[in-house]
Design an enzyme around this catalytic site. Structure first.
Site, mmCIF file in Angstrom:
data_model
loop_
_atom_site.group_PDB
_atom_site.id
_atom_site.type_symbol
_atom_site.label_atom_id
_atom_site.label_comp_id
_atom_site.label_asym_id
_atom_site.label_seq_id
_atom_site.Cartn_x
_atom_site.Cartn_y
_atom_site.Cartn_z
ATOM 1 N N LYS B 171 0.796 -1.157 0.052
ATOM 2 C CA LYS B 171 0.110 0.076 0.023
ATOM 3 C C LYS B 171 0.873 1.082 0.153
ATOM 4 C CE LYS B 171 -3.945 -1.990 2.650
ATOM 5 N NZ LYS B 171 -4.474 -1.815 3.823
ATOM 6 N N GLY B 177 -8.844 5.481 0.358
ATOM 7 C CA GLY B 177 -10.079 5.384 -0.586
ATOM 8 C C GLY B 177 -9.876 4.048 -1.676
ATOM 9 N N GLY B 178 -9.093 3.045 -1.467
ATOM 10 C CA GLY B 178 -8.884 2.049 -2.176
ATOM 11 C C GLY B 178 -7.926 2.129 -3.469
ATOM 12 N N GLU B 213 1.376 -5.380 4.278
ATOM 13 C CA GLU B 213 0.630 -5.954 5.417
ATOM 14 C C GLU B 213 0.220 -7.331 4.848
ATOM 15 O OE1 GLU B 213 -2.410 -3.213 5.834
ATOM 16 O OE2 GLU B 213 -1.750 -2.262 7.554
ATOM 17 N N LYS B 214 -0.255 -8.261 5.766
ATOM 18 C CA LYS B 214 -0.835 -9.399 5.272
ATOM 19 C C LYS B 214 -2.174 -9.262 4.582
ATOM 20 C CE LYS B 214 -1.717 -13.868 5.725
ATOM 21 N NZ LYS B 214 -1.042 -14.867 5.041
ATOM 22 N N LEU B 216 -5.770 -10.058 3.880
ATOM 23 C CA LEU B 216 -6.994 -10.860 4.473
ATOM 24 C C LEU B 216 -7.818 -11.058 3.120
ATOM 25 C CD1 LEU B 216 -7.689 -8.644 7.744
ATOM 26 C CD2 LEU B 216 -6.197 -10.794 7.339
ATOM 27 N N HIS B 248 -14.189 -0.437 -3.915
ATOM 28 C CA HIS B 248 -13.805 0.065 -2.837
ATOM 29 C C HIS B 248 -14.950 1.335 -2.274
ATOM 30 C CE1 HIS B 248 -10.135 -2.447 -2.823
ATOM 31 N NE2 HIS B 248 -9.935 -1.784 -4.099
ATOM 32 N N ARG B 304 -12.965 12.798 9.852
ATOM 33 C CA ARG B 304 -13.990 13.695 9.424
ATOM 34 C C ARG B 304 -15.426 13.086 9.454
ATOM 35 N NH1 ARG B 304 -15.628 10.560 5.220
ATOM 36 N NH2 ARG B 304 -13.755 9.563 4.151
ATOM 37 N N ARG B 350 -27.096 4.228 -0.537
ATOM 38 C CA ARG B 350 -26.760 5.374 -1.519
ATOM 39 C C ARG B 350 -27.324 5.285 -2.829
ATOM 40 N NH1 ARG B 350 -20.329 6.869 0.175
ATOM 41 N NH2 ARG B 350 -20.462 5.856 2.339
#
Lengths: 139, 462
Positions: B171, B177-178, B213-214, B216, B248, B304, B350
């Site tokens: 990442k 935000g994906g 990171e791992k 998942l 996402h 926020r 939404r």
């Protein structure tokens, strides 16, 4: 504290760059010893043409809009005589001002024209693109 | 209309709020301000001049052209508008400048109140590595992986991946935000993935910093809402499940997240509150977690208001926007954790102006609008019949929120509300949402973050 020299080309260039970046068309600074007025070459207030159906034969009506949010002033409070009081104006004539914080931005006529209607009142807060004047361009 | 002009408000830090946003959230904030006796300044771009919330604001000012970079993202224009209008505070809403540390700092430097956390907290949480370090220190569970930037040497990167165990996810430290992330299944794919993600991160976020990171494989997205004042008080207001995502982007949210043991969520909520106290957080915030096999893993904190805050309001009975404003005014929370009780179940969907099959945004005029109403139904929207959906911004047009005594009741209520909703003139995702809520998967609950995309694939193949 030393004052900025308005005749210094570097200072003028810096101010012009700042105006460009802020999307402001011009500014006027006054001091007892020096005055400076900058109007950028592209510097004309936004002009929006009316729908063709409203155009007057032989002349064209347009709206002069605020190029930035500010306080609209019909004249420079420190120099009331700078107001062009006639309804007939030449290109480049100052027809009002926008006060943005400590800066007074002159609004100039985009072309030779007759002011048909003054939309904003002296001291009014106006937003970007708000109509300020309706003018009829002179052929 | 200058601040501090009203003697009855003289003890408050501000009496006028400039709302630096648009659409439904601008209206939502305006209502909260008026409920607290605060005046509002609505700002708009040229594309939003016809917004009705402009008429109900105490002042309405156009700040720039339609392009968001020249209006809603233009810090100077917003500060100028605040100065012109005499506003004493700026509420950023969500999106746009709401998580921009430089904007928060500029607002405070201008002598105004930023309705949100201080710039340093935004900056810490905006940097994913710094955020993870802070959360680990506060005892918040995190995804396995070192909370430090990946080294540049490929050998060292391979060692880290092997230690975590494949699959891993790479990442961008400044991402969110994906965006700026890549899953790596095995060592053969690692080097290329790191190179590509680093380049994307450099271009998209201005920093090539990455972390690992791992990965998942079947997690749910569960988040915890927190509320903190400036006097050291902090509470968490329950949890939400936002696993229904497409690319996402959240589509449906609900509170509480179904099937999570109360003791487990309580311990995570307490850790979040402890973290807030530790970093001196103020205002509202959301800790986002992945939840898999009965364990929580922190992914990021949003500093926020969230789009999905209404589901927490419906279950907790707390008006989160009003609470946020009261905190900014300097008032103490006035509630302790024992006072927070969540009742029933709430679901939000939404409704977007987009093609229900291709999800391409749809612009145009709303020619007919009938919104559902009744017990347990809430609609947050800024649109009206004759409203023109512009192509410049987010496609969200309506948030439909329901509440029921149980999850089953809430599902029945949202099905009924969607059946009554009529919105014509533009393409919307209403038909897709109706089908989603009729499906067995949603009714069963506890679906993972891949459910919606799999469901869409199966649906288009059928």
């Amino acid at each position: 504290m030393s004052q900025v020299d308005f005749t210094d080309p570097a200072t003028i260039a810096e101010l012009m760059a700042a105006l460009e970046a802020a999307g402001v068309d011009g500014l006027q600074l006054e001091r007892p010893d020096q005055g400076l007025r900058i109007i950028l070459a592209r510097g004309r207030p936004a002009v929006i043409r009316r729908p063709e159906g409203l155009a007057v034969a032989g002349a064209s009506r347009t709206t002069v809009k605020a190029p930035i949010a500010g306080v609209f002033l019909t004249h420079d409070p420190s120099r009331p005589t700078t107001l062009h009081r006639s309804d007939d104006v030449e290109q480049g004539d100052i027809i009002g001002f926008l006060r943005i914080g400590p800066i007074l931005v002159p609004l100039t006529a985009p072309a030779s024209a007759r002011i048909m209607r003054r939309v904003a009142e002296h001291g009014a807060i106006v937003g970007f693109g708000d109509p300020l004047f309706e003018i009829e361009l002179q052929s | 209309m200058h601040d501090r002009s009203d003697p009855t408000q003289s003890k408050r830090r501000f009496s006028t709020v400039l709302i630096a946003n648009r659409g439904e959230i601008a209206l939502r904030i305006q209502r909260a301000c008026h409920a607290l006796g605060l005046k509002t300044v609505a700002v708009c771009s040229e594309a939003d001049r016809d917004a009705l919330y402009g008429q109900s604001a105490d002042m309405f000012l156009c700040i720039g052209p339609a392009a968001a970079t020249k209006s809603y993202l233009n810090k100077d224009a917003l500060l100028l508008a605040a100065r012109l209008s005499g506003a004493g505070a700026i509420h950023p809403g969500y999106g746009f400048l709401s998580e921009n540390a430089a904007f928060s700092a500029a607002v405070e430097e201008a002598g105004l109140v930023f309705v949100g956390p201080v710039a340093s907290a935004i900056a810490t949480m905006g940097d994913k590595i710094a955020a993870k370090t802070a959360m680990k220190a506060a005892g918040v569970p995190c995804v396995p992986g070192p909370d430090q930037e990946l080294p540049s040497k490929s050998g060292a990167i391979r060692e880290i991946a092997a230690e975590i165990g494949y699959p891993v996810i790479i990442k961008a430290a400044g991402g969110g935000g994906g965006r700026g992330m890549r899953v790596v299944a095995n060592e053969a794919a690692l080097e290329d993935a790191v190179t590509l993600t680093r380049e994307e991160a450099r271009k998209a976020f201005g920093s090539p910093a990455l972390y690992m990171e791992k990965f998942l494989q079947h997690p749910r997205h569960v988040e915890i809402q927190v509320l903190c004042d400036m006097h050291g008080n902090a509470v968490w207001l329950g949890h939400r499940d936002c696993s229904m995502q497409r690319r996402h982007q959240k589509v449906v949210e609900e509170a509480p997240a179904p099937g999570i043991p109360p003791d487990l969520i309580a311990s995570v909520g307490s850790a979040c509150v402890a973290a807030c106290r530790q970093i001196g957080y103020r205002g509202v915030g959301t800790f986002e977690f992945l939840y898999e096999d009965g364990a929580f893993y922190f992914i990021e904190m949003n500093t926020r208001l969230q789009v999905e805050h209404p589901v927490t309001e419906m279950t907790s009975g707390i008006d989160i926007v009003q609470a946020q404003l009261k905190v900014a005014l300097g008032e103490p929370l006035g509630i302790s954790q024992e006072d927070v009780t969540c009742k029933g179940h709430s679901i939000e969907c939404r409704i977007n102006a987009e093609d229900p099959a291709t999800f391409m945004p749809s612009a145009g005029v709303i020619t007919a609008l009938e919104l559902p109403s009744g017990p347990g139904i809430r609609v947050d929207t800024h649109v009206f019949e004759g409203y023109r959906i512009s192509p410049y911004y987010d496609s969200l047009v309506v948030k439909l929120i329901v509440h029921g005594a149980t999850r089953a009741e809430a599902i029945a209520r949202i099905r009924g509300a969607l059946a009554k909703l009529r919105l014509e003139g533009i393409a919307t995702n209403v038909s897709f949402l109706r089908a989603l809520f009729e499906g067995e998967g949603f009714a069963r609950g506890e679906t993972d973050i891949h459910y919606l995309e799999n469901w869409l694939r199966e649906r288009s193949a059928a």
